[in-house]
Design a protein around this motif. Structure first.
Motif, PDB file in Angstrom:
ATOM      1  N   THR A 124       6.454   5.486   3.762  1.00 24.25           N
ATOM      2  CA  THR A 124       5.370   5.874   4.668  1.00 24.25           C
ATOM      3  C   THR A 124       4.022   5.429   4.123  1.00 24.25           C
ATOM      4  O   THR A 124       3.175   4.914   4.861  1.00 24.25           O
ATOM      5  CB  THR A 124       5.370   7.398   4.896  1.00 24.25           C
ATOM      6  OG1 THR A 124       6.665   7.791   5.356  1.00 24.25           O
ATOM      7  CG2 THR A 124       4.315   7.805   5.891  1.00 24.25           C
ATOM      8  N   LEU A 125       3.818   5.586   2.834  1.00 26.82           N
ATOM      9  CA  LEU A 125       2.577   5.149   2.206  1.00 26.82           C
ATOM     10  C   LEU A 125       2.411   3.632   2.338  1.00 26.82           C
ATOM     11  O   LEU A 125       1.321   3.144   2.628  1.00 26.82           O
ATOM     12  CB  LEU A 125       2.544   5.561   0.737  1.00 26.82           C
ATOM     13  CG  LEU A 125       1.313   5.117  -0.046  1.00 26.82           C
ATOM     14  CD1 LEU A 125       0.060   5.762   0.517  1.00 26.82           C
ATOM     15  CD2 LEU A 125       1.477   5.429  -1.515  1.00 26.82           C
ATOM     16  N   VAL A 164       1.315   2.853   5.901  1.00 26.59           N
ATOM     17  CA  VAL A 164      -0.081   3.241   6.122  1.00 26.59           C
ATOM     18  C   VAL A 164      -1.027   2.231   5.478  1.00 26.59           C
ATOM     19  O   VAL A 164      -2.006   1.788   6.092  1.00 26.59           O
ATOM     20  CB  VAL A 164      -0.346   4.671   5.604  1.00 26.59           C
ATOM     21  CG1 VAL A 164      -1.830   4.990   5.581  1.00 26.59           C
ATOM     22  CG2 VAL A 164       0.408   5.686   6.442  1.00 26.59           C
ATOM     23  N   VAL A 165      -0.744   1.841   4.245  1.00 22.33           N
ATOM     24  CA  VAL A 165      -1.586   0.857   3.550  1.00 22.33           C
ATOM     25  C   VAL A 165      -1.547  -0.484   4.278  1.00 22.33           C
ATOM     26  O   VAL A 165      -2.581  -1.132   4.444  1.00 22.33           O
ATOM     27  CB  VAL A 165      -1.149   0.705   2.071  1.00 22.33           C
ATOM     28  CG1 VAL A 165      -1.819  -0.486   1.416  1.00 22.33           C
ATOM     29  CG2 VAL A 165      -1.449   1.980   1.315  1.00 22.33           C
ATOM     30  N   TYR A 166      -0.377  -0.888   4.750  1.00 23.89           N
ATOM     31  CA  TYR A 166      -0.246  -2.145   5.491  1.00 23.89           C
ATOM     32  C   TYR A 166      -1.086  -2.121   6.760  1.00 23.89           C
ATOM     33  O   TYR A 166      -1.785  -3.092   7.075  1.00 23.89           O
ATOM     34  CB  TYR A 166       1.226  -2.408   5.830  1.00 23.89           C
ATOM     35  CG  TYR A 166       1.427  -3.649   6.657  1.00 23.89           C
ATOM     36  CD1 TYR A 166       1.385  -4.905   6.060  1.00 23.89           C
ATOM     37  CD2 TYR A 166       1.633  -3.574   8.026  1.00 23.89           C
ATOM     38  CE1 TYR A 166       1.552  -6.053   6.818  1.00 23.89           C
ATOM     39  CE2 TYR A 166       1.799  -4.709   8.786  1.00 23.89           C
ATOM     40  CZ  TYR A 166       1.761  -5.943   8.181  1.00 23.89           C
ATOM     41  OH  TYR A 166       1.920  -7.076   8.917  1.00 23.89           O
ATOM     42  N   ILE A 167      -1.033  -1.028   7.487  1.00 23.63           N
ATOM     43  CA  ILE A 167      -1.806  -0.909   8.732  1.00 23.63           C
ATOM     44  C   ILE A 167      -3.302  -0.963   8.437  1.00 23.63           C
ATOM     45  O   ILE A 167      -4.053  -1.678   9.112  1.00 23.63           O
ATOM     46  CB  ILE A 167      -1.426   0.371   9.492  1.00 23.63           C
ATOM     47  CG1 ILE A 167      -0.012   0.222  10.063  1.00 23.63           C
ATOM     48  CG2 ILE A 167      -2.421   0.679  10.600  1.00 23.63           C
ATOM     49  CD1 ILE A 167       0.570   1.493  10.635  1.00 23.63           C
TER      50      ILE A 167
END
Length: 90
Positions: free
Chosen positions: A3-4, A7-10
């Motif tokens: 999930t992290l 989120v970082v990719y987005i």
């Protein structure tokens, strides 16, 4: 952890798009001589640089970054003058 990573990719994708579209495309538009096709030239140049920045991953990945960028980010941003609109559509 997954999930992290997502989120970082987005977040990183949003920053990349902001730099390529708001920074490069608008700068090219202002820099190029005022002539017919100025919008299209700025879209193509910013997309070429964006694709070249992704070419270290592979040629196909660079092409995959270039082709949709012509429509989704380039043309939509050019017509709507809103980066937020482009992010909502994409």
């Amino acid at each position: 952890m997954f999930t992290l990573t997502i989120v970082v990719y987005i977040l990183f994708s949003v920053v990349q798009e902001f730099i390529a579209r708001a920074g490069l495309q608008s700068a090219f538009y202002r820099f190029l001589p005022k002539a017919k096709g100025n919008h299209l030239k700025s879209i193509i140049l910013s997309n070429l640089l964006f694709a070249m920045a992704h070419s270290h991953i592979g040629t196909l990945f660079a092409l995959a970054a270039f082709a949709p960028g012509l429509f989704w980010a380039g043309c939509l941003l050019d017509k709507n003058h809103s980066l937020a609109f482009v992010f909502l559509i994409c």
